[in-house]
Design a protein around this motif. Sequence first.
Motif, short mmCIF file in Angstrom:
data_model
loop_
_atom_site.label_atom_id
_atom_site.label_comp_id
_atom_site.label_asym_id
_atom_site.label_seq_id
_atom_site.Cartn_x
_atom_site.Cartn_y
_atom_site.Cartn_z
N GLU A 240 -40.25 -64.30 -57.36
CA GLU A 240 -41.00 -63.68 -58.45
C GLU A 240 -41.33 -62.23 -58.12
O GLU A 240 -41.74 -61.91 -57.01
N ILE A 241 -41.15 -61.36 -59.10
CA ILE A 241 -41.57 -59.96 -58.93
C ILE A 241 -43.09 -59.90 -59.05
O ILE A 241 -43.65 -60.24 -60.09
N VAL A 242 -43.75 -59.47 -57.98
CA VAL A 242 -45.21 -59.36 -58.04
C VAL A 242 -45.67 -57.91 -58.04
O VAL A 242 -46.82 -57.62 -58.37
N ALA A 243 -44.76 -56.96 -57.69
CA ALA A 243 -45.12 -55.54 -57.76
C ALA A 243 -43.87 -54.69 -57.67
O ALA A 243 -42.96 -54.99 -56.89
N TRP A 244 -43.81 -53.65 -58.51
CA TRP A 244 -42.78 -52.62 -58.38
C TRP A 244 -43.40 -51.42 -57.68
O TRP A 244 -44.53 -51.02 -58.00
N HIS A 245 -42.65 -50.81 -56.75
CA HIS A 245 -43.12 -49.60 -56.09
C HIS A 245 -42.36 -48.37 -56.57
O HIS A 245 -42.60 -47.26 -56.06
N VAL A 246 -41.46 -48.55 -57.53
CA VAL A 246 -40.68 -47.45 -58.10
C VAL A 246 -40.66 -47.61 -59.61
O VAL A 246 -40.94 -48.68 -60.15
#
Length: 440
Positions: free
Chosen positions: A19-25
């Motif tokens: 699961e994607i929990v955070a994008w840094h870009v």
Amino acid sequence: MARYSFRLPDIGEGIAEAEIVAWHVKIGERVEEDAQLADMMTDKATVEMESPVSGIVVELAGEVGDLIPIGSTLAVIETDDEGAVDAPPTDTPVEQEIVAETPGAEEISDVEVATPTPQPARAGLVEAPSLPSENKSGPSTSSGQTDHGAKVLASPAVRARAADLGVDLGQVHAEGDRIRHADLDAFLRYSGGQGYHAPGASRARADEPIKVIGMRRKIAENMAASKRAIPHFTYVDEMDVTALEEMRADLNANRGGRPKLTMLPFLIVAICRTIPQFPMINARYDDEAGIVTRYGAVHLGMATQTDAGLMVPVIRDAQDMNVWQLASEITRLAEAARTGKAKVDELSGSTLTITSLGPLGGIATTPVINRPEVAIIGPNKIVERPVFAKNPQGGDEIRRAKLMNLSISCDHRVVDGWDAASYVQALKKLVETPVLLFAD
């Protein structure tokens, strides 16, 4: 210029998706090699994804909360190198489509919540009664006059109700020759909270839709699976911890450089000492294979509240530790969980779990079993109360005592009620006679 497709690698044995929990870009931003792209969560831990190349991010595979299959494209990066570039292929079929198709696609920086579009009023609805303009010379009283100085006509009951609600009757429109309860109701219904505020009342807050993602979603799934699959029962008993608290205070007063002792290390020692008599408590149930494994070592899960949600770090081989060692390990694991530094093997493999709310423990709890374990133990808060006791002469006396309820929830497919009650009675004997905790 070339495009590099970064595919989600295999990040754990048996993991099919993350699961994607955070994008840094964001789309359109430049990312350097080895810089963080995203945080991906599996059933076991959160893993940081780093960019293998430098370049401009042109595509991202979904939003926070989306599940991405192993082997599917996570991000597309436009590099300065010539020729087509791609991540090494995997055997896993790609099932997740790229959401952002062009460099000009909408940037994904956080969870977006759709705001409902206001709907126009439907034909046939009664319009709100018009409200008089604000009194230019200051507000009138509920028993006073209108904006034009005319006396407000209303019954004593209506005046009393308006006073209780903090409503100025001078602002209420009357359909007839006087203000009635229906007029007051219409004012309350259509004023939108303007012009009055009931004494002692709180104002309503706006609704707040929150997407269930990351740790909170994992907790929800695990708890639902546990309650759905396991027939729980809970047994609660009261323990006199007066002597144990006195011993704990004495040990803390003479601890030197060792860690301060809470009640938890003593309870863990008692749990480990009684397990050999009740092996069905320290077990895991594979209901698909129909096998119950009773463990010789106690790998004790410790439910820990963090900003991200409830985590369960594991005290390995708790039966081999004394109270000082347990206190150190409890502190270390709790800090690792709260700071997000706990390793994968420190968050899995427990055979029995203890959950404590400390001073918020309440009178009794009914904790949910940490599946596939078959039991969970929950000490509750300590309270001081008078109790009856026998004096040396054989008579009755009343003394101050520190009492604590202890709860245990069990899987009734594996543990019978008699077993659970007998186990808690064995715990009670050690807790109420704490010198036995240190006897061979």
